[in-house]
Structures are given as structure tokens and as C-alpha cells.
Design a protein around this motif. Structure first.
Motif, short mmCIF file in Angstrom:
data_model
loop_
_atom_site.label_atom_id
_atom_site.label_comp_id
_atom_site.label_asym_id
_atom_site.label_seq_id
_atom_site.Cartn_x
_atom_site.Cartn_y
_atom_site.Cartn_z
N UNK A 95 0.84 -1.20 0.00
CA UNK A 95 0.00 0.00 0.00
C UNK A 95 0.88 1.25 0.00
N UNK A 96 0.85 2.04 -1.07
CA UNK A 96 1.67 3.25 -1.10
C UNK A 96 1.32 4.24 0.00
N UNK A 97 0.08 4.24 0.45
CA UNK A 97 -0.35 5.22 1.46
C UNK A 97 0.34 4.99 2.80
N UNK A 98 0.81 3.78 3.06
CA UNK A 98 1.47 3.48 4.33
C UNK A 98 2.98 3.30 4.16
N UNK A 99 3.49 3.54 2.95
CA UNK A 99 4.91 3.36 2.67
C UNK A 99 5.66 4.68 2.80
N UNK A 100 6.96 4.57 3.05
CA UNK A 100 7.81 5.76 3.14
C UNK A 100 8.14 6.31 1.76
N UNK A 101 8.19 5.43 0.78
CA UNK A 101 8.42 5.84 -0.60
C UNK A 101 7.85 4.77 -1.51
N UNK A 102 7.70 5.11 -2.79
CA UNK A 102 7.08 4.19 -3.74
C UNK A 102 7.87 4.17 -5.03
N UNK A 103 7.93 3.00 -5.63
CA UNK A 103 8.52 2.83 -6.96
C UNK A 103 7.46 2.14 -7.81
N UNK A 104 7.13 2.74 -8.95
CA UNK A 104 5.99 2.27 -9.73
C UNK A 104 6.32 2.17 -11.21
N UNK A 105 5.59 1.30 -11.88
CA UNK A 105 5.61 1.24 -13.33
C UNK A 105 4.56 2.16 -13.92
N UNK A 106 4.45 2.21 -15.24
CA UNK A 106 3.52 3.15 -15.88
C UNK A 106 2.05 2.82 -15.65
N UNK A 107 1.75 1.56 -15.31
CA UNK A 107 0.35 1.15 -15.18
C UNK A 107 -0.23 1.40 -13.79
N UNK A 108 0.61 1.78 -12.83
CA UNK A 108 0.14 1.95 -11.45
C UNK A 108 0.44 3.35 -10.92
N UNK A 109 0.59 4.31 -11.80
CA UNK A 109 0.93 5.67 -11.39
C UNK A 109 -0.13 6.26 -10.46
N UNK A 110 -1.39 6.09 -10.80
CA UNK A 110 -2.44 6.71 -9.99
C UNK A 110 -2.47 6.10 -8.60
N UNK A 111 -2.31 4.80 -8.52
CA UNK A 111 -2.25 4.15 -7.21
C UNK A 111 -1.06 4.66 -6.41
N UNK A 112 0.05 4.87 -7.06
CA UNK A 112 1.27 5.29 -6.38
C UNK A 112 1.17 6.70 -5.81
N UNK A 113 0.28 7.51 -6.34
CA UNK A 113 0.15 8.89 -5.86
C UNK A 113 -0.30 8.97 -4.40
N UNK A 114 -0.78 7.86 -3.85
CA UNK A 114 -1.20 7.86 -2.44
C UNK A 114 0.00 7.96 -1.49
N UNK A 115 1.19 7.72 -2.00
CA UNK A 115 2.38 7.81 -1.15
C UNK A 115 2.73 9.27 -0.90
N UNK A 116 2.96 9.61 0.37
CA UNK A 116 3.30 10.99 0.73
C UNK A 116 4.82 11.22 0.75
N UNK A 117 5.58 10.16 0.52
CA UNK A 117 7.02 10.28 0.47
C UNK A 117 7.53 10.40 -0.96
N UNK A 118 8.79 10.05 -1.15
CA UNK A 118 9.39 10.13 -2.48
C UNK A 118 8.73 9.13 -3.42
N UNK A 119 8.59 9.56 -4.68
CA UNK A 119 7.96 8.71 -5.70
C UNK A 119 8.88 8.60 -6.90
N UNK A 120 9.10 7.38 -7.35
CA UNK A 120 9.93 7.11 -8.51
C UNK A 120 9.12 6.30 -9.50
N UNK A 121 9.19 6.66 -10.78
CA UNK A 121 8.45 5.95 -11.81
C UNK A 121 9.40 5.37 -12.85
N UNK A 122 9.08 4.16 -13.30
CA UNK A 122 9.85 3.50 -14.35
C UNK A 122 8.96 3.33 -15.57
N UNK A 134 8.28 12.99 -18.04
CA UNK A 134 8.16 12.41 -16.71
C UNK A 134 6.78 12.66 -16.12
N UNK A 135 6.15 11.67 -15.51
CA UNK A 135 4.84 11.88 -14.88
C UNK A 135 4.95 12.93 -13.77
#
Length: 250
Positions: A95-122, A134-135
Motif C-alpha cells: 500500500x503506497x499510502x502506508x509506505x515511506x516511498x514508492x517505486x511504480x511502473x507506468x500502469x500503477x501511477x495513480x495508485x502510487x500517488x497515495x504515497x506521501x514520500x518520495x515517488x519514482x516511476x519506471x 516524466x509523470x
């Protein structure tokens, strides 16, 4: 591999010392026709750069939780070992919302936005290509990683008895992960030099083990096939022959 290895990063260091030139991860995407082969040395270089990005630019610390929203892919394998190198918990499909940071692919960008920490996209494009743009709200991994250092040293020693991986409701320490990978390698019949072909996904322990950890623990290599269902029986047989596959886990 060395019996003293207690984390996945230890396993990679042992593989690098033993034979840096041998293949470690051969990746196919049967939806796009992509094929990438990484030697132990090349894979370790990607891991070092990614670990430096994680520890330096992203300020990740041992015990931090990283939601890893990536499919079975060679870059996902890199991130798993980078997390182990830093001491960060790789929470696969967490769950990105409870993670300190998130690493995501192109198909899960919207889900990853729930992370309040650093976000990295591949972008997960062939040859590690970047996004055309870049998203918004994400660092583009393909832009950030090339300038990172080729050698990595953690700021603090990684505790093999601390949590290292969470997947499918299972949480493992580094030492537990290595022990299970060795058990799986034996069950799969893997020995040094084995070539394991797998089409399993990375959202279960069984998929992660066959797709990375068990071959690494055995001193073998993996032929990781995404979208393998698009191959017919003849195509699969040809791949087994061309890649000198010794074992399968599909």
C-alpha cells in the motif's frame, strides 16, 4: 555460494566474486519482443547505482518501507537487490499510502500517488528507456540513475535479522529470505550454472524466488519471461533450447 551469506545483497556479492562475466538475468517480454541479458557484473552495477539513488537522493534509511509496484521485469529485480543493499523493506505490491516511498511502473501511477514520500516511476521501456515526459510528481528512474556512483557502501550495516521483504502476506528478514531461497533452489534442482526459465509473476514469494532469489542462491541464472502465455509450445521449446535452459518453473 558462500554459506555465510545472510542477505540477498550478500548473495550478489558472492556471485560477483565468483564469476562476474556469467549471465545472471535474461529478460523477455513476449508482448513487445524485448530481450535483455545482464551479466552478474552488469546487474550488480545497476544495483549499486540504484542503491546510491535510494540512499542518497531519496534519503532512504534501514527499516524504511518501499512500496514496489512493478511487474516481473529485470528492473524490478534490480530494485529488490538495491533495497536489500540499503536495508529498506521491499513491500511488493504494498500500500503506497502506508509506505515511506514508492517505486511504480507506468500502469500503477495513480495508485502510487497515495504515497506521501518520495515517488519514482519506471517507464519499463526497452533498454531502460525514459518516459517521453516524466509523470507529474514522480522522478523518472531512467533520468536519475545513470549519474549515480558505480560502487555502493551503506551508511549503516544492514541487519540480516531485520525485515527485508513483504509479499503476498508473507514478511521475511534477510536471513529468512536467503534460507528460503536456498530451500527453493534445492527443490527446483538448481546447482551452480543452472539456467532456470520462469514465467511466474512477481506478486508472490514463489514468483520472486523462481524469478530471482533461488537462482541467485544456487549460483545459477534466470530466464525471466513476462507475458509468456503469448508463446506457443513450439516457441517455448525453441527458447528453452536457445537459452540453454536446464530447469523450468512456469
Amino acid at each position: 555460494m558462500n554459506s555465510s551469506d545472510r542477505t540477498p545483497a550478500d548473495l550478489l556479492r558472492s556471485a560477483l566474486s565468483a564469476d562476474p562475466a556469467r549471465p545472471l538475468v535474461t529478460f523477455y517480454d513476449d508482448a513487445t519482443g524485448e530481450r535483455v541479458e545482464l551479466s552478474v557484473a552488469t546487474f550488480a552495477n545497476w544495483v549499486a547505482k540504484t542503491a546510491n539513488l535510494l540512499q542518497g537522493d531519496l534519503s532512504a534509511e534501514p527499516g524504511d518501507r518501499l512500496a514496489l509496484l512493478l511487474p516481473a521485469h529485470w528492473q524490478s529485480a534490480v530494485w529488490l537487490l538495491a533495497c536489500s543493499s540499503v536495508g529498506v523493506v521491499a513491500d511488493v505490491q504494498g500500500d503506497p499510502a502506508t509506505a515511506d516511498l514508492v517505486v511504480t511502473g507506468p500502469d500503477t501511477l495513480e495508485r502510487a500517488r497515495a504515497c506521501r514520500g518520495e515517488r519514482v516511476a519506471l517507464a519499463l521501456r526497452p533498454l531502460g528507456g525514459r518516459f517521453p515526459q516524466a509523470p507529474e510528481g514522480f522522478a523518472d528512474y531512467a533520468v536519475e540513475v545513470p549519474s549515480q556512483g558505480d560502487r555502493f557502501a551503506p551508511f549503516a550495516p544492514v541487519d540480516a535479522d531485520a525485515p527485508a521483504l513483504a509479499v503476498g502476506g508473507v514478511e521475511l528478514t534477510g536471513a529468512q529470505l536467503v534460507a528460503r531461497a536456498r530451500e527453493d533452489a534445492a527443490a527446483l534442482g538448481l546447482v551452480p550454472g543452472s539456467r532456470l526459465l520462469t514465467g511466474r509473476t512477481y506478486d508472490t514469494w514463489e514468483g520472486l524466488s523462481a524469478g530471482l532469489f533461488a537462482p541467485l542462491a544456487a549460483g545459477g541464472s534466470v530466464v525471466l519471461c513476462r507475458h509468456i502465455g503469448q508463446l506457443d509450445a513450439d516457441g517455448l521449446a525453441k527458447r528453452v533450447e536457445s537459452e540453454r535452459v536446464t530447469n523450468t518453473a512456469v
